[in-house]
Design an enzyme around this catalytic site. Structure first.
Site, PDB file in Angstrom:
ATOM      1  N   GLY A  54      13.222  -8.726   2.892  1.00 52.41           N
ATOM      2  CA  GLY A  54      14.335  -9.054   2.007  1.00 52.41           C
ATOM      3  C   GLY A  54      14.111 -10.435   1.436  1.00 52.41           C
ATOM      4  O   GLY A  54      13.314 -11.211   1.979  1.00 52.41           O
ATOM      5  N   CYS A  81       8.650  -8.663   7.916  1.00 51.21           N
ATOM      6  CA  CYS A  81       8.972  -9.887   7.186  1.00 51.21           C
ATOM      7  C   CYS A  81      10.385 -10.393   7.549  1.00 51.21           C
ATOM      8  O   CYS A  81      10.619 -10.764   8.680  1.00 51.21           O
ATOM      9  CB  CYS A  81       8.846  -9.616   5.705  1.00 51.21           C
ATOM     10  SG  CYS A  81       7.977 -10.886   4.878  1.00 51.21           S
ATOM     11  N   TYR A  82      11.345 -10.320   6.624  1.00 53.57           N
ATOM     12  CA  TYR A  82      12.718 -10.727   6.947  1.00 53.57           C
ATOM     13  C   TYR A  82      13.215  -9.975   8.180  1.00 53.57           C
ATOM     14  O   TYR A  82      13.859 -10.545   9.064  1.00 53.57           O
ATOM     15  CB  TYR A  82      13.635 -10.431   5.752  1.00 53.57           C
ATOM     16  CG  TYR A  82      15.089 -10.784   5.988  1.00 53.57           C
ATOM     17  CD1 TYR A  82      15.550 -12.064   5.716  1.00 53.57           C
ATOM     18  CD2 TYR A  82      15.992  -9.842   6.494  1.00 53.57           C
ATOM     19  CE1 TYR A  82      16.887 -12.402   5.948  1.00 53.57           C
ATOM     20  CE2 TYR A  82      17.324 -10.172   6.725  1.00 53.57           C
ATOM     21  CZ  TYR A  82      17.760 -11.448   6.450  1.00 53.57           C
ATOM     22  OH  TYR A  82      19.068 -11.772   6.681  1.00 53.57           O
ATOM     23  N   HIS A 168       3.217  -7.455   4.836  1.00 48.98           N
ATOM     24  CA  HIS A 168       3.752  -6.161   4.379  1.00 48.98           C
ATOM     25  C   HIS A 168       2.735  -5.046   4.613  1.00 48.98           C
ATOM     26  O   HIS A 168       1.798  -4.900   3.836  1.00 48.98           O
ATOM     27  CB  HIS A 168       4.107  -6.233   2.890  1.00 48.98           C
ATOM     28  CG  HIS A 168       5.346  -7.021   2.641  1.00 48.98           C
ATOM     29  ND1 HIS A 168       6.599  -6.478   2.779  1.00 48.98           N
ATOM     30  CD2 HIS A 168       5.528  -8.309   2.319  1.00 48.98           C
ATOM     31  CE1 HIS A 168       7.504  -7.392   2.528  1.00 48.98           C
ATOM     32  NE2 HIS A 168       6.883  -8.527   2.247  1.00 48.98           N
ATOM     33  N   GLU A 170       3.167  -1.991   4.118  1.00 49.75           N
ATOM     34  CA  GLU A 170       3.378  -0.877   3.187  1.00 49.75           C
ATOM     35  C   GLU A 170       2.624  -1.054   1.868  1.00 49.75           C
ATOM     36  O   GLU A 170       2.504  -0.102   1.104  1.00 49.75           O
ATOM     37  CB  GLU A 170       4.879  -0.687   2.925  1.00 49.75           C
ATOM     38  CG  GLU A 170       5.586  -1.804   2.181  1.00 49.75           C
ATOM     39  CD  GLU A 170       6.027  -2.976   3.061  1.00 49.75           C
ATOM     40  OE1 GLU A 170       5.441  -3.152   4.132  1.00 49.75           O
ATOM     41  OE2 GLU A 170       6.922  -3.736   2.649  1.00 49.75           O
ATOM     42  N   ASP A 226      11.457  17.483 -13.298  1.00 50.65           N
ATOM     43  CA  ASP A 226      12.466  17.636 -12.243  1.00 50.65           C
ATOM     44  C   ASP A 226      13.236  18.948 -12.366  1.00 50.65           C
ATOM     45  O   ASP A 226      13.390  19.683 -11.387  1.00 50.65           O
ATOM     46  CB  ASP A 226      13.465  16.471 -12.255  1.00 50.65           C
ATOM     47  CG  ASP A 226      12.764  15.141 -12.177  1.00 50.65           C
ATOM     48  OD1 ASP A 226      11.581  15.131 -11.779  1.00 50.65           O
ATOM     49  OD2 ASP A 226      13.376  14.115 -12.527  1.00 50.65           O
ATOM     50  N   LYS A 367       9.664  11.025  -6.834  1.00 44.11           N
ATOM     51  CA  LYS A 367       9.046  11.693  -7.994  1.00 44.11           C
ATOM     52  C   LYS A 367       7.640  12.230  -7.680  1.00 44.11           C
ATOM     53  O   LYS A 367       7.305  13.355  -8.042  1.00 44.11           O
ATOM     54  CB  LYS A 367       8.967  10.689  -9.142  1.00 44.11           C
ATOM     55  CG  LYS A 367       8.515  11.269 -10.436  1.00 44.11           C
ATOM     56  CD  LYS A 367       9.696  11.753 -11.201  1.00 44.11           C
ATOM     57  CE  LYS A 367       9.335  12.266 -12.564  1.00 44.11           C
ATOM     58  NZ  LYS A 367      10.537  12.700 -13.274  1.00 44.11           N
TER      59      LYS A 367
END
Ligand code: XMP
Length: 511
Positions: A54, A81-82, A168, A170, A226, A367
């Site tokens: 964050g 992290c945060y 991070h 990710e 979609d 998506k």
């Protein structure tokens, strides 16, 4: 209900990415706001909790906080992290504010093997972004790794199944990030690997059949990714009891309705009704130049026509919509509501007005997962890789009033542009491309004669979700040849310009 990992969102720009990575590994995740009540985190189906990064400092006045009781739920927790700093603070370690900010790629060195570091080399690059620093570990934790600027880079208490990373995992810049996330899941969280598409198709179609029973379901389709995937999934479940409706608003691209009919009805077997509303839409749009007015007129007219069709089917009890997971998170997000820049055309108001129940078979999906699902459902690639196309169609790409003549100029130009992109193999390198017809005329010369004709702007952007976008850097020869082709072949156009604006500050569409 799937077993799952919960990600508590503290406002990091990467939160959705954490979720995508875990799903790629085959595990189900949900993102919840950081202030989710503890009682909602107690379910036995929740097998682990991730505290996201964050933008705040844990000591900032209004920084997002959580009760320390979260660590007594007997669930594994990974702080990123945060999230890691918050964990250290709440478990009686120490975090200090630091003015220096460590940002970017740096090298990590393993000091002690915790379970999170299983199978990893001693050194590898990680992506850092923080300013606060840990100075004392909470009791029970060990320091697993460091970088040159950060002493506590990966910490863990394998016994209680708590861990924190200052980088991070990710983002792809962190070399073994996915492996670290996988280690957390496999070593700490006793969770079944259930998020695999084969499972999903079966469980969802079974679920749909049960809910729908003998009733009918209606869906508005556009030929876009979609609505097509949602419709095919429903069709798999209930066959002809799904009524797919495409409303021709007269604002589609060249041959689009015919192609939709061919693809959706002939190729994919949908029970498709094509409603020709073009004259109604064009009549209502006559003389309207204001972009917001155009959008509102189109939205309202669409709803009216769609309602009229639905009323004909007495057994219709459900409306199916292709809502995606990011839309769902948006509505529970910790971020405040953002200003409406453009009123998007959607069918959001429909279910209430029509007293229909809503079915959203894609509400769990991102998506890229929808495309993956589409492939598994054998939907042709050309349909799945289509660029996005806005609901209000060409009306918001004709600046000024929409007329038949201006529609046909734009249709021809756009068709040439897109055909060229495909034949040059650049269509799939671009996120969205289209032509815009400008409300000005300019002087030109063709043969020996003076012309006074229209200007076409061409737009091509790359983006990941349409929220930000960068203009596409064409090879000069491509631009030159595309421009000549449009000017030479579209009657009424004597000039082509290329739009070199990013979003922000511009938007993707011109209206
Ligand atoms: P903007 O112009 O806001 O567009 O940067 C972002 C993305 O959204 C699409 N767009 C729409 N899609 N209904 C839609 O379904 C709309 O009213 C609408 N307006 C814009 C746009 O094409 C781009 O992909």
């Amino acid at each position: 209900m799937y077993e799952k990992i919960i990600i508590l969102d503290f406002g990091s720009q990467y939160t959705q990415l954490i979720s995508k990575r875990i799903r790629r590994l085959g595990y189900y995740t949900e993102i919840l706001p950081y202030n989710t009540l503890l009682k909602n985190l107690q379910s036995p189906a929740i097998k682990g909790i991730i505290l996201s990064g964050g933008p705040e400092s844990v000591y900032a006045k209004h920084s997002p906080q959580i009760p320390s009781k979260i660590f007594r739920l007997n669930k594994p927790v990974l702080g990123i992290c945060y999230g890691m700093q918050l964990m250290v603070k709440l478990l009686n370690g120490k975090v200090i504010r630091s003015k220096e900010r460590e940002f970017g790629k740096t090298n990590l060195t393993i000091l002690k093997r915790t379970k999170l570091l299983k199978g990893l080399p001693k050194h590898f690059p990680v992506w850092m972004s923080h300013s606060d620093k840990i100075t004392k570990l909470p009791p029970g934790f060990i320091n697993g790794a460091r970088t040159s600027a950060c002493k506590y880079t990966l910490i863990a208490d394998d016994k209680r199944r708590f861990a924190g990373v200052q980088f991070h995992p990710e983002v792809t810049h962190t070399k073994f990030g996915l492996k670290i996330i996988e280690n957390f899941i496999k070593e700490y969280c006793d969770i079944k690997r259930e998020w695999v598409f084969e499972n999903f198709i079966k469980t969802t179609t079974d679920g749909i059949r049960e809910v729908v029973g003998k009733n009918q379901v209606i869906i508005a389709v556009s030929g876009g990714v979609d609505s097509t995937v949602a419709a095919i999934l429903m069709h798999r479940a209930i066959g002809k009891k799904l009524i797919a409706v495409i409303v021709d608003n007269g604002l589609m691209r060249k041959n689009e309705i015919a192609e939709c009919r061919f693809n959706l009805k002939k190729k994919l077997g949908l029970n498709l009704k094509v409603i020709d509303g073009s004259s109604v839409f064009l009549k209502k749009l006559k003389g309207v130049s204001d972009p917001e007015k155009k959008r509102k007129i189109i939205g309202k007219t669409f709803i009216k026509l769609f309602e009229q069709v639905a009323e004909k089917y007495k057994d219709v009890k459900f409306l199916c919509q292709g809502t995606l997971y990011p839309d769902v998170i948006e509505s529970v997000s910790v971020k405040g509501p953002s200003a409406t820049i453009k009123s998007h055309h959607n069918v959001g108001g429909l279910p209430k007005r029509m007293k229909l129940k809503l079915i959203e078979p894609l509400r769990e999906f991102f998506k890229d997962e929808v495309r993956e699902l589409g492939k598994k459902l054998k939907i042709p690639k050309e349909l799945l890789n289509r660029h996005p196309f806005p609901g209000p169609g060409l009306a918001i790409r004709i600046l000024g009033p929409v007329t038949d003549e201006r529609l046909s100029i734009l249709r021809e130009a756009d068709d040439i542009y897109i055909t060229e992109l495909k034949s040059r193999n650049i269509y799939n390198k671009i996120w969205q491309a289209f032509c815009v017809l400008l409300p000005v005329k300019t002087v030109g010369v063709m043969g020996d004669a003076r012309t006074y004709e229209n200007v076409i702007a061409i737009r091509a952007v790359n983006s990941s979700d349409g929220m930000t976008a960068n203009w596409f850097n064409f090879k000069q020869t491509d631009l030159m040849e595309i421009s000549s082709k449009i000017i030479n072949n579209v009657k009424g156009v004597n000039r082509v310009v290329y739009d070199i604006s990013n979003k922000p500050p511009s938007t993707i569409e011109w209206e």
